[in-house]
Design an enzyme around this catalytic site. Structure first.
Site, PDB file in Angstrom:
ATOM      1  N   LYS A  79       0.842  -1.197   0.000  1.00 45.02           N
ATOM      2  CA  LYS A  79       0.000   0.000   0.000  1.00 45.02           C
ATOM      3  C   LYS A  79       0.874   1.243   0.000  1.00 45.02           C
ATOM      4  CE  LYS A  79      -3.974   2.007   2.473  1.00 45.02           C
ATOM      5  NZ  LYS A  79      -4.895   1.846   3.612  1.00 45.02           N
ATOM      6  N   SER A 154      -9.722   1.610   2.861  1.00 45.04           N
ATOM      7  CA  SER A 154      -8.925   2.378   1.921  1.00 45.04           C
ATOM      8  C   SER A 154      -7.865   1.566   1.193  1.00 45.04           C
ATOM      9  CB  SER A 154      -8.240   3.529   2.671  1.00 45.04           C
ATOM     10  OG  SER A 154      -7.349   3.009   3.657  1.00 45.04           O
ATOM     11  N   SER A 178      -9.851  -0.568   7.142  1.00 44.85           N
ATOM     12  CA  SER A 178      -9.311  -0.381   5.792  1.00 44.85           C
ATOM     13  C   SER A 178      -8.586  -1.582   5.200  1.00 44.85           C
ATOM     14  CB  SER A 178      -8.373   0.834   5.761  1.00 44.85           C
ATOM     15  OG  SER A 178      -9.109   2.023   5.813  1.00 44.85           O
TER      16      SER A 178
END
Length: 477
Positions: A79, A154, A178
């Site tokens: 990420k 996210s 997330s």
């Protein structure tokens, strides 16, 4: 699909160590897969040359007779709020779109030390603020199960990378769900460890008392292995725990479902829950009961206040953490520079997206004079009570179970103009972050429209081994 794309690391490792396949060939196959699936927009950047060079070096290491690391040749996506030295660290934002990290996060150092291969940086909601991966400056990510749907957020890029076989495992971050919510939406496993289990050094902060680096994978064994590598105390992060890292892989391998006590909170099964999701989750719980587990009703009476509490505290921390992005030291700087204050204001107004600005303003408001006691201090008290509810429930049960999300994956753009509806997608996940305890989302089935449904298991502090083991058990039912 290429025979060099694997479902689990154990399969890949056996082939690599027996030299039936090479790291370079496997890495090339995953890079080709990323190119084939680029319309999903799972990646902000692909490290093609770096990844191939590292894979080639690992092949040479093995050929020279050197011992392979625990993650030898594991193709991973990271990420893009986790620092990798020399690579862009954008957090999905315009304000950091050209910023390169000058150091490795602690988790990255540990992965590299065990011979993992990084394929690229995964797309994400801007500064990890969102539940759909639509707020990214680099465009929305599409769900590989149904490209008209969101992948969750996210960590949507990380989830799609794993779900679409563009990476075998991915790292994400979980502030209020997330990792788990996108795992649920993309039909994979998503683990959020106990707060302090994994170092946050090198993770760009959103909510410092909530954030944890997590793991997304297709198997519980892979998540357990990666957690075993990245967990542990770190002198660079004072919030890490000195609790010994357990042999999670061995725990998963030796787990017996019989006698496990699973708590079922009535508060997780209300009218707000989609009826199809409720049916799928309850069917999976009954399957666990048939396998020897015991289902026990529990109560989490303050959970109804969790979402409001989370969005007060997390936005307050975001307001403070994101104050450092001002155009002066690094990141985007506006051309409007008649004076210093205009430069600060314009750089932030132009550099941040709408959702980030909304949360900064909300956080600044609850921290302001006259509202601090009414909102922030009161929310801190409620946070403690929510944790106490969980600890009391854990006196009689081993884990707590329920749906990961109250709704199935929704259509791209559907909730962008309704932030409250978007926030409600986190209603079942934020309590684990508020309480600092581990939780995992596991595929449970699908709706009539073949949209994925996830079931969530919440564990005792540092009980990652138990919830990872249950994830394996669920997969075998």
């Amino acid at each position: 699909m290429s025979e060099l794309i694997f479902r689990s690391y154990s399969e890949l490792r056996e082939k690599l160590l027996s030299k039936k396949v090479s790291c370079e060939a496997v890495t090339a196959a995953y890079l080709n897969r990323i190119e084939e699936k680029k319309e999903l927009n799972a990646f902000i950047a692909v490290f093609k040359e770096t990844a191939l060079a590292r894979a080639k070096a690992l092949d040479a290491k093995l050929a020279d007779g050197n011992a392979p690391g625990k993650l030898f040749g594991l193709p991973m996506a990271i990420k893009n709020n986790i620092a990798i030295e020399g690579e862009r660290l954008t957090c999905g934002s315009k304000i950091l779109s050209k910023f390169n990290s000058i150091y490795d996060a602690t988790a990255i150092k540990k992965l590299l030390a065990e011979d993992a291969v990084f394929l690229g940086s995964a797309n994400m909601d801007e500064f990890a603020m969102g539940s759909s991966t639509e707020t990214s400056y680099f465009g929305a990510t599409k769900n590989s199960v149904d490209p008209t749907k969101v992948p969750g957020g996210s960590s949507g890029g990380s989830a799609v990378a794993v779900a679409s076989d563009c990476a075998l495992v991915a790292l994400g971050s979980d502030t209020g769900g997330s990792v788990r919510q996108p795992a649920s939406f993309c039909n994979i496993i998503g683990l959020k460890p106990t707060y302090g289990r994994v170092s946050r050094f090198g993770l760009v902060a959103y909510g410092s008392s909530f954030d944890q680096i997590g793991v997304l994978s297709k198997t519980a064994e892979d998540a357990a292995l990666v957690l075993e590598v990245i967990a542990g105390e770190d002198a660079q992060d004072s919030t890490t725990s000195d609790e010994p890292v357990k042999p999670y892989v061995n725990e998963v391998a030796s787990f017996k479902l019989s006698g496990l006590k699973i708590g079922i909170p009535n508060e997780f099964f209300t009218d707000a829950l989609d009826k199809e999701i409720e049916a799928v989750v309850k069917a999976k719980l009954e399957a666990l009961k048939a396998g020897g587990a015991e289902l026990i009703p529990v109560s989490l009476p303050r959970s109804e206040y969790a979402l409001a509490t989370y969005y007060i505290l997390a936005t307050a921390e975001a307001s403070s953490n994101l104050a450092r992005f001002d155009g002066a030291r690094y990141g985007y700087r506006s051309e409007k520079q008649s004076d210093l204050m205009e430069m600060y204001t314009a750089s932030r107004s132009e550099g941040f997206g709408m959702e980030v600005k909304r949360r900064i303003m909300l956080g600044t408001y609850v921290l302001s004079a006259g509202y601090y006691d009414a909102y922030y201090r009161k929310a801190q008290k409620v946070r403690r009570l929510i944790r106490e509810d969980y600890l009391k429930a854990f006196e009689t049960v081993d884990v707590i179970a329920g749906p990961t999300s109250p709704i199935p994956p929704f259509t791209l753009g559907e909730k962008m103009d309704d932030p409250l509806a978007m926030y409600l997608a986190d209603i079942y996940t934020v309590t684990a972050n508020l309480s600092g305890i581990p939780a995992i989302s596991v595929p449970a089935g699908s709706t009539k429209e073949n949209l994925p449904v996830g079931i969530q298991f919440i564990g005792k502090p540092f009980g990652e081994g138990t919830i990872l083991s249950i994830a394996k058990a669920v997969a075998s039912l």
